[in-house]
Write a protein that holds these residues in place. Structure first.
Motif, mmCIF file in Angstrom:
data_model
loop_
_atom_site.group_PDB
_atom_site.id
_atom_site.type_symbol
_atom_site.label_atom_id
_atom_site.label_comp_id
_atom_site.label_asym_id
_atom_site.label_seq_id
_atom_site.Cartn_x
_atom_site.Cartn_y
_atom_site.Cartn_z
ATOM 1 N N THR A 1 -9.286 8.031 -0.692
ATOM 2 C CA THR A 1 -9.010 8.495 -2.055
ATOM 3 C C THR A 1 -7.523 8.715 -2.330
ATOM 4 O O THR A 1 -7.125 8.827 -3.489
ATOM 5 C CB THR A 1 -9.777 9.800 -2.338
ATOM 6 O OG1 THR A 1 -9.394 10.791 -1.366
ATOM 7 C CG2 THR A 1 -11.275 9.573 -2.258
ATOM 8 N N ASN A 2 -6.721 8.778 -1.277
ATOM 9 C CA ASN A 2 -5.286 8.994 -1.458
ATOM 10 C C ASN A 2 -4.459 7.792 -1.022
ATOM 11 O O ASN A 2 -3.245 7.903 -0.854
ATOM 12 C CB ASN A 2 -4.834 10.227 -0.663
ATOM 13 C CG ASN A 2 -5.415 11.511 -1.215
ATOM 14 O OD1 ASN A 2 -5.330 11.786 -2.409
ATOM 15 N ND2 ASN A 2 -6.035 12.293 -0.354
ATOM 16 N N THR A 3 -5.111 6.648 -0.817
ATOM 17 C CA THR A 3 -4.423 5.427 -0.429
ATOM 18 C C THR A 3 -4.537 4.418 -1.559
ATOM 19 O O THR A 3 -5.634 3.991 -1.923
ATOM 20 C CB THR A 3 -5.023 4.839 0.867
ATOM 21 O OG1 THR A 3 -4.928 5.815 1.905
ATOM 22 C CG2 THR A 3 -4.273 3.587 1.277
ATOM 23 N N ILE A 4 -3.403 4.046 -2.132
ATOM 24 C CA ILE A 4 -3.383 3.180 -3.309
ATOM 25 C C ILE A 4 -3.037 1.751 -2.889
ATOM 26 O O ILE A 4 -1.955 1.495 -2.352
ATOM 27 C CB ILE A 4 -2.347 3.676 -4.340
ATOM 28 C CG1 ILE A 4 -2.407 5.202 -4.475
ATOM 29 C CG2 ILE A 4 -2.549 2.985 -5.674
ATOM 30 C CD1 ILE A 4 -3.764 5.735 -4.836
ATOM 31 N N VAL B 1 0.845 -1.198 0.000
ATOM 32 C CA VAL B 1 0.000 0.000 0.000
ATOM 33 C C VAL B 1 0.880 1.247 0.000
ATOM 34 O O VAL B 1 1.892 1.295 0.696
ATOM 35 C CB VAL B 1 -0.932 0.033 1.234
ATOM 36 C CG1 VAL B 1 -1.836 1.260 1.191
ATOM 37 C CG2 VAL B 1 -1.769 -1.239 1.309
ATOM 38 N N VAL B 2 0.483 2.239 -0.789
ATOM 39 C CA VAL B 2 1.165 3.528 -0.833
ATOM 40 C C VAL B 2 0.116 4.616 -0.623
ATOM 41 O O VAL B 2 -0.924 4.609 -1.277
ATOM 42 C CB VAL B 2 1.876 3.755 -2.185
ATOM 43 C CG1 VAL B 2 2.530 5.142 -2.226
ATOM 44 C CG2 VAL B 2 2.910 2.668 -2.440
ATOM 45 N N ALA B 3 0.361 5.532 0.307
ATOM 46 C CA ALA B 3 -0.610 6.589 0.615
ATOM 47 C C ALA B 3 0.067 7.958 0.581
ATOM 48 O O ALA B 3 1.281 8.081 0.740
ATOM 49 C CB ALA B 3 -1.248 6.347 1.979
ATOM 50 N N PHE B 4 -0.769 8.981 0.381
ATOM 51 C CA PHE B 4 -0.282 10.353 0.311
ATOM 52 C C PHE B 4 -1.113 11.231 1.249
ATOM 53 O O PHE B 4 -2.325 11.057 1.368
ATOM 54 C CB PHE B 4 -0.390 10.893 -1.114
ATOM 55 C CG PHE B 4 0.349 10.067 -2.130
ATOM 56 C CD1 PHE B 4 1.653 10.366 -2.475
ATOM 57 C CD2 PHE B 4 -0.263 8.972 -2.729
ATOM 58 C CE1 PHE B 4 2.338 9.601 -3.400
ATOM 59 C CE2 PHE B 4 0.415 8.200 -3.658
ATOM 60 C CZ PHE B 4 1.723 8.519 -3.998
ATOM 61 N N SER B 5 -0.437 12.176 1.898
ATOM 62 C CA SER B 5 -1.129 13.106 2.779
ATOM 63 C C SER B 5 -0.655 14.521 2.488
ATOM 64 O O SER B 5 0.170 14.742 1.596
ATOM 65 C CB SER B 5 -0.867 12.745 4.247
ATOM 66 O OG SER B 5 0.468 13.058 4.608
ATOM 67 N N SER B 6 -1.137 15.456 3.254
ATOM 68 C CA SER B 6 -0.740 16.848 3.058
ATOM 69 C C SER B 6 0.674 17.112 3.573
ATOM 70 O O SER B 6 1.238 18.178 3.318
ATOM 71 C CB SER B 6 -1.725 17.773 3.787
ATOM 72 O OG SER B 6 -1.738 17.471 5.178
ATOM 73 N N ALA C 1 0.681 2.908 5.839
ATOM 74 C CA ALA C 1 -0.283 3.345 4.829
ATOM 75 C C ALA C 1 -1.597 2.577 4.959
ATOM 76 O O ALA C 1 -2.687 3.156 4.854
ATOM 77 C CB ALA C 1 0.300 3.153 3.433
ATOM 78 N N ALA C 2 -1.492 1.279 5.218
ATOM 79 C CA ALA C 2 -2.697 0.463 5.376
ATOM 80 C C ALA C 2 -3.480 0.865 6.620
ATOM 81 O O ALA C 2 -4.714 0.833 6.624
ATOM 82 C CB ALA C 2 -2.318 -1.016 5.446
ATOM 83 N N ASN C 3 -2.782 1.263 7.690
ATOM 84 C CA ASN C 3 -3.441 1.624 8.944
ATOM 85 C C ASN C 3 -4.299 2.879 8.830
ATOM 86 O O ASN C 3 -5.258 3.045 9.584
ATOM 87 C CB ASN C 3 -2.395 1.814 10.048
ATOM 88 C CG ASN C 3 -1.766 0.501 10.490
ATOM 89 O OD1 ASN C 3 -2.304 -0.576 10.235
ATOM 90 N ND2 ASN C 3 -0.617 0.582 11.136
#
Length: 203
Positions: A59-62, A36-41, A50-52
């Motif tokens: 919408t920003n967690t792939i 999992v790859v996620a993005f934040s501000s 990222a999974a947690n």
């Protein structure tokens, strides 16, 4: 010598050590790292972290992106996934699949190759921390029967090669899984740990 198994849900890293093979634990003392790859501000988040936070940042967690790697945007599987995944899939200028996310307060688009390379980066950093050594090379291998299937076409294999190059690793030519394991064993010197930490096998 290390091996990385990239899965659709989880990924694993193993290392040849003390005349045997051990699975490398991640930052959470777990053997399985979420793919999992996620993005934040504020930052980019990888793996278990990222999974947690997935439920609060859908919408920003792939996640589950491996099957999309190397597919064309017009592929029927991609068109079906567009309706199913919580994140926004968009066509990439190359004709492939990309994802649109909000990162540092800006809308950004990343190809599936870049997303995969980001995950590999997290695995690489964790492994280098454990081994206290730099990982430089990799071998890509596939099962013989999988080589004949459409989902492992030349295009998809080339796209996977690109993601490893983005990952900044020298990738040896493609080979069958059995051949890859032979290279893994042939290059391994179980009596010389200094050599073992110089190479990487991905399959």
């Amino acid at each position: 010598m290390i091996g990385i198994d990239i899965g659709n849900q989880s990924s694993f890293v193993a290392v040849v050590k003390d005349c045997g093979v051990e699975t490398v634990d991640n930052d959470y003392s777990l053997r399985a790292t979420s793919s999992v790859v996620a993005f934040s501000s504020r930052n980019r988040i990888l793996g278990v972290a990222a999974a947690n936070q997935q439920t609060s940042n859908l919408t920003n967690t792939i996640s589950s992106f491996k099957p999309l790697l190397g597919l064309r945007w017009e592929d029927f599987f991609v068109l079906d996934e567009v309706q199913r995944v919580p994140y926004k899939l968009v066509p990439h200028p190359s004709g492939g699949v990309a994802v649109q996310v909000c990162y540092f307060g800006e809308e950004r688009v990343y190809s599936m190759e870049h997303i995969t390379a980001m995950l590999l980066t997290g695995l690489k950093v964790t492994t280098e921390t454990v081994l206290k050594s730099v990982i430089k090379n990799c071998v890509m291998a596939y099962r013989k029967e999988a080589m004949m299937k459409a989902h492992t076409s030349l295009l998809r294999r080339n796209q996977r090669m690109i993601c490893y190059l983005v990952f900044v690793l020298y990738c040896l030519p493609f080979c069958q899984k059995v051949s890859g394991i032979c290279i893994f064993l042939w290059q391994s010197d179980l009596d010389n740990p200094n050599i073992l930490q110089e190479r990487c096998l991905l399959y």
